[in-house]
Design a protein around this motif. Structure first.
Motif, PDB file in Angstrom:
ATOM      1  N   GLU A 164      -1.340  28.807   5.494  1.00 12.21           N
ATOM      2  CA  GLU A 164      -0.046  28.447   6.066  1.00 12.21           C
ATOM      3  C   GLU A 164       0.817  29.681   6.290  1.00 12.21           C
ATOM      4  O   GLU A 164       0.768  30.648   5.534  1.00 12.21           O
ATOM      5  CB  GLU A 164       0.663  27.492   5.109  1.00 12.21           C
ATOM      6  CG  GLU A 164       2.019  27.000   5.589  1.00 12.21           C
ATOM      7  CD  GLU A 164       2.656  26.036   4.611  1.00 12.21           C
ATOM      8  OE1 GLU A 164       3.319  25.100   5.070  1.00 12.21           O
ATOM      9  OE2 GLU A 164       2.501  26.228   3.387  1.00 12.21           O
ATOM     10  N   ALA A 165       1.608  29.638   7.355  1.00 12.43           N
ATOM     11  CA  ALA A 165       2.617  30.662   7.612  1.00 12.43           C
ATOM     12  C   ALA A 165       3.966  29.965   7.779  1.00 12.43           C
ATOM     13  O   ALA A 165       4.030  28.755   8.029  1.00 12.43           O
ATOM     14  CB  ALA A 165       2.273  31.462   8.862  1.00 12.43           C
ATOM     15  N   PHE A 166       5.039  30.746   7.646  1.00 14.69           N
ATOM     16  CA  PHE A 166       6.381  30.173   7.682  1.00 14.69           C
ATOM     17  C   PHE A 166       7.167  30.706   8.873  1.00 14.69           C
ATOM     18  O   PHE A 166       7.377  31.915   9.007  1.00 14.69           O
ATOM     19  CB  PHE A 166       7.116  30.472   6.376  1.00 14.69           C
ATOM     20  CG  PHE A 166       6.579  29.682   5.217  1.00 14.69           C
ATOM     21  CD1 PHE A 166       7.199  28.510   4.814  1.00 14.69           C
ATOM     22  CD2 PHE A 166       5.421  30.088   4.562  1.00 14.69           C
ATOM     23  CE1 PHE A 166       6.678  27.759   3.771  1.00 14.69           C
ATOM     24  CE2 PHE A 166       4.903  29.350   3.516  1.00 14.69           C
ATOM     25  CZ  PHE A 166       5.539  28.177   3.114  1.00 14.69           C
ATOM     26  N   ALA A 167       7.620  29.793   9.708  1.00 12.36           N
ATOM     27  CA  ALA A 167       8.361  30.170  10.907  1.00 12.36           C
ATOM     28  C   ALA A 167       9.728  30.735  10.576  1.00 12.36           C
ATOM     29  O   ALA A 167      10.197  31.669  11.225  1.00 12.36           O
ATOM     30  CB  ALA A 167       8.514  28.954  11.822  1.00 12.36           C
ATOM     31  N   ALA A 185      16.696  36.035   3.904  1.00 16.84           N
ATOM     32  CA  ALA A 185      15.433  35.388   3.519  1.00 16.84           C
ATOM     33  C   ALA A 185      15.105  34.190   4.387  1.00 16.84           C
ATOM     34  O   ALA A 185      13.936  33.848   4.586  1.00 16.84           O
ATOM     35  CB  ALA A 185      15.489  34.965   2.053  1.00 16.84           C
ATOM     36  N   VAL A 186      16.149  33.521   4.897  1.00 16.53           N
ATOM     37  CA  VAL A 186      15.965  32.327   5.723  1.00 16.53           C
ATOM     38  C   VAL A 186      16.451  32.627   7.133  1.00 16.53           C
ATOM     39  O   VAL A 186      17.582  33.095   7.321  1.00 16.53           O
ATOM     40  CB  VAL A 186      16.725  31.119   5.144  1.00 16.53           C
ATOM     41  CG1 VAL A 186      16.493  29.876   6.007  1.00 16.53           C
ATOM     42  CG2 VAL A 186      16.272  30.842   3.709  1.00 16.53           C
ATOM     43  N   LEU A 187      15.606  32.384   8.124  1.00 18.02           N
ATOM     44  CA  LEU A 187      15.936  32.647   9.522  1.00 18.02           C
ATOM     45  C   LEU A 187      16.461  31.376  10.184  1.00 18.02           C
ATOM     46  O   LEU A 187      16.073  30.269   9.807  1.00 18.02           O
ATOM     47  CB  LEU A 187      14.702  33.154  10.258  1.00 18.02           C
ATOM     48  CG  LEU A 187      13.925  34.287   9.571  1.00 18.02           C
ATOM     49  CD1 LEU A 187      12.743  34.703  10.412  1.00 18.02           C
ATOM     50  CD2 LEU A 187      14.838  35.478   9.307  1.00 18.02           C
ATOM     51  N   SER A 188      17.322  31.541  11.195  1.00 16.82           N
ATOM     52  CA  SER A 188      17.948  30.353  11.773  1.00 16.82           C
ATOM     53  C   SER A 188      18.148  30.406  13.288  1.00 16.82           C
ATOM     54  O   SER A 188      18.636  29.435  13.869  1.00 16.82           O
ATOM     55  CB  SER A 188      19.309  30.100  11.107  1.00 16.82           C
ATOM     56  OG  SER A 188      20.173  31.207  11.307  1.00 16.82           O
ATOM     57  N   GLU A 189      17.767  31.512  13.950  1.00 25.27           N
ATOM     58  CA  GLU A 189      17.996  31.620  15.385  1.00 25.27           C
ATOM     59  C   GLU A 189      16.792  31.021  16.118  1.00 25.27           C
ATOM     60  O   GLU A 189      15.679  31.544  16.045  1.00 25.27           O
ATOM     61  CB  GLU A 189      18.176  33.091  15.757  1.00 25.27           C
ATOM     62  CG  GLU A 189      18.996  33.303  17.025  1.00 25.27           C
ATOM     63  CD  GLU A 189      18.222  32.917  18.267  1.00 25.27           C
ATOM     64  OE1 GLU A 189      18.734  32.104  19.059  1.00 25.27           O
ATOM     65  OE2 GLU A 189      17.082  33.412  18.422  1.00 25.27           O
ATOM     66  N   PRO A 190      16.987  29.895  16.830  1.00 19.24           N
ATOM     67  CA  PRO A 190      15.849  29.159  17.386  1.00 19.24           C
ATOM     68  C   PRO A 190      14.912  29.972  18.266  1.00 19.24           C
ATOM     69  O   PRO A 190      13.689  29.905  18.097  1.00 19.24           O
ATOM     70  CB  PRO A 190      16.532  28.026  18.175  1.00 19.24           C
ATOM     71  CG  PRO A 190      17.817  27.801  17.451  1.00 19.24           C
ATOM     72  CD  PRO A 190      18.261  29.164  17.021  1.00 19.24           C
ATOM     73  N   ASP A 191      15.449  30.736  19.220  1.00 23.13           N
ATOM     74  CA  ASP A 191      14.568  31.480  20.131  1.00 23.13           C
ATOM     75  C   ASP A 191      13.774  32.551  19.388  1.00 23.13           C
ATOM     76  O   ASP A 191      12.582  32.757  19.657  1.00 23.13           O
ATOM     77  CB  ASP A 191      15.390  32.122  21.250  1.00 23.13           C
ATOM     78  CG  ASP A 191      15.878  31.096  22.264  1.00 23.13           C
ATOM     79  OD1 ASP A 191      15.295  29.998  22.306  1.00 23.13           O
ATOM     80  OD2 ASP A 191      16.843  31.395  22.998  1.00 23.13           O
ATOM     81  N   VAL A 231      16.184  21.187  13.639  1.00 23.12           N
ATOM     82  CA  VAL A 231      15.760  20.477  14.851  1.00 23.12           C
ATOM     83  C   VAL A 231      15.755  21.421  16.044  1.00 23.12           C
ATOM     84  O   VAL A 231      14.826  21.410  16.857  1.00 23.12           O
ATOM     85  CB  VAL A 231      16.654  19.254  15.114  1.00 23.12           C
ATOM     86  CG1 VAL A 231      16.274  18.596  16.438  1.00 23.12           C
ATOM     87  CG2 VAL A 231      16.527  18.246  13.974  1.00 23.12           C
ATOM     88  N   ALA A 232      16.776  22.258  16.164  1.00 23.83           N
ATOM     89  CA  ALA A 232      16.841  23.224  17.262  1.00 23.83           C
ATOM     90  C   ALA A 232      15.676  24.202  17.191  1.00 23.83           C
ATOM     91  O   ALA A 232      15.072  24.544  18.221  1.00 23.83           O
ATOM     92  CB  ALA A 232      18.173  23.972  17.230  1.00 23.83           C
ATOM     93  N   MET A 233      15.346  24.655  15.979  1.00 24.65           N
ATOM     94  CA  MET A 233      14.217  25.575  15.835  1.00 24.65           C
ATOM     95  C   MET A 233      12.906  24.888  16.173  1.00 24.65           C
ATOM     96  O   MET A 233      12.062  25.453  16.878  1.00 24.65           O
ATOM     97  CB  MET A 233      14.184  26.146  14.407  1.00 24.65           C
ATOM     98  CG  MET A 233      15.272  27.163  14.135  1.00 24.65           C
ATOM     99  SD  MET A 233      15.073  28.039  12.560  1.00 24.65           S
ATOM    100  CE  MET A 233      15.493  26.725  11.396  1.00 24.65           C
ATOM    101  N   ALA A 234      12.709  23.668  15.678  1.00 27.28           N
ATOM    102  CA  ALA A 234      11.469  22.945  15.957  1.00 27.28           C
ATOM    103  C   ALA A 234      11.334  22.662  17.449  1.00 27.28           C
ATOM    104  O   ALA A 234      10.229  22.740  18.015  1.00 27.28           O
ATOM    105  CB  ALA A 234      11.430  21.646  15.166  1.00 27.28           C
ATOM    106  N   THR A 235      12.438  22.346  18.103  1.00 26.13           N
ATOM    107  CA  THR A 235      12.415  22.095  19.546  1.00 26.13           C
ATOM    108  C   THR A 235      12.039  23.365  20.307  1.00 26.13           C
ATOM    109  O   THR A 235      11.202  23.335  21.218  1.00 26.13           O
ATOM    110  CB  THR A 235      13.788  21.586  20.022  1.00 26.13           C
ATOM    111  OG1 THR A 235      14.096  20.358  19.347  1.00 26.13           O
ATOM    112  CG2 THR A 235      13.787  21.340  21.525  1.00 26.13           C
ATOM    113  N   ALA A 236      12.652  24.493  19.929  1.00 26.79           N
ATOM    114  CA  ALA A 236      12.350  25.766  20.594  1.00 26.79           C
ATOM    115  C   ALA A 236      10.893  26.154  20.396  1.00 26.79           C
ATOM    116  O   ALA A 236      10.229  26.619  21.336  1.00 26.79           O
ATOM    117  CB  ALA A 236      13.270  26.861  20.058  1.00 26.79           C
ATOM    118  N   VAL A 237      10.382  25.966  19.191  1.00 29.81           N
ATOM    119  CA  VAL A 237       8.981  26.279  18.909  1.00 29.81           C
ATOM    120  C   VAL A 237       8.066  25.398  19.761  1.00 29.81           C
ATOM    121  O   VAL A 237       7.132  25.874  20.411  1.00 29.81           O
ATOM    122  CB  VAL A 237       8.666  26.094  17.413  1.00 29.81           C
ATOM    123  CG1 VAL A 237       7.154  26.152  17.167  1.00 29.81           C
ATOM    124  CG2 VAL A 237       9.366  27.159  16.576  1.00 29.81           C
TER     125      VAL A 237
END
Length: 252
Positions: A164-167, A185-191, A231-237
């Motif tokens: 597993e890897a972490f987006a 440690a935690v990323l939040s920018e969707p693109d 949700v924004a990150m999952a949508t962008a991914v």
């Protein structure tokens, strides 16, 4: 066509406390790591999450963790191997019952939070989790960090292992996750997160916190459902992967 499994931590609301948008995430991911009541999730929430996952044809995984609701399972607990094995069996059994009532069943196991991080190096606890999975259902795959003693113990026991890897988590140069207590440690920018995932899949690397490139081996990529921009990150991914002819599907 290239394919990848996207998983998300879900079912983490508790009573009057709502965390994340499970319905929106379940429309975007292929696997759901559903809490089992020890670090988060009450029975009604977990049953509802399992029913929604079953309707969406999303695979249900048991996200087992330390018995630590107050700390959201993100504090290390020095649990004895005997107790940890029993705790993990208990959690798998509870979630599996709810999943079966919902018309599905647990299809894999993924440790949560501090337990996930501990068993990268803590062999006794890693073996305790493996012993629990083997005792409950030895056909269940387990998700873990590449190079962890957990996956090593699982392979020794004959379990199917899924790397597993972490987006949305920063990496150290050693390929482990940066502690949540550290800034960034935690990323939040969707693109940015979406392009990071694309690089993980197409090039097998991720940029670590110090700017170095770290090799990643991922059959599944995790997005945390409790993040404000989940949700924004999952949508962008999802959109970027589809645009690059990468199919989002559960690991085989």
């Amino acid at each position: 066509m290239t394919s990848i499994d996207l998983n998300a931590d879900l079912g983490e609301s508790y009573g009057a406390w709502t965390l994340g948008d499970d319905d929106a995430m379940l429309a975007l991911v292929s696997s759901a790591n559903v809490a089992c009541g020890f670090h988060a999730g009450d029975p009604t929430t977990l049953l509802r999450t399992c029913r929604t996952a079953a309707k969406a044809a999303v695979r249900i995984g048991a996200q087992v963790g330390y018995h630590d609701l107050a700390g959201f399972g993100r504090r290390f607990l020095d649990v004895s191997p005997v107790d940890l094995t029993a705790d993990v069996i208990y959690q798998m059994g509870a979630l599996d019952a709810l999943a079966q009532v919902a018309g599905s069943a647990i299809a894999y196991v993924k440790p949560h939070g501090a337990l996930y991080n501990a068993i990268v190096h803590h062999r006794e606890q890693a073996k305790a989790v493996v012993d629990a999975v083997t005792a409950y259902d030895a056909t269940l795959p387990v998700l873990g960090l590449p190079g962890s003693v957990f996956l090593d113990e699982a392979e020794r026991a004959g379990l199917r292992t899924v790397t597993e890897a972490f987006a949305d988590r920063a990496y150290t140069p050693q390929g482990t996750l940066v502690s949540r207590s550290e800034p960034g440690a935690v990323l939040s920018e969707p693109d940015a997160v979406a392009h990071r995932v694309l690089t993980m899949i197409t090039e097998g690397t991720v940029v670590a916190a110090d700017g170095s490139h770290v090799a990643v081996q991922a059959e599944s990529i995790c997005l945390h459902g409790d993040s404000p921009d989940a949700v924004a990150m999952a949508t962008a991914v999802s959109e970027l992967l589809q645009a690059n002819d990468i199919d989002i599907t559960a690991f085989v």
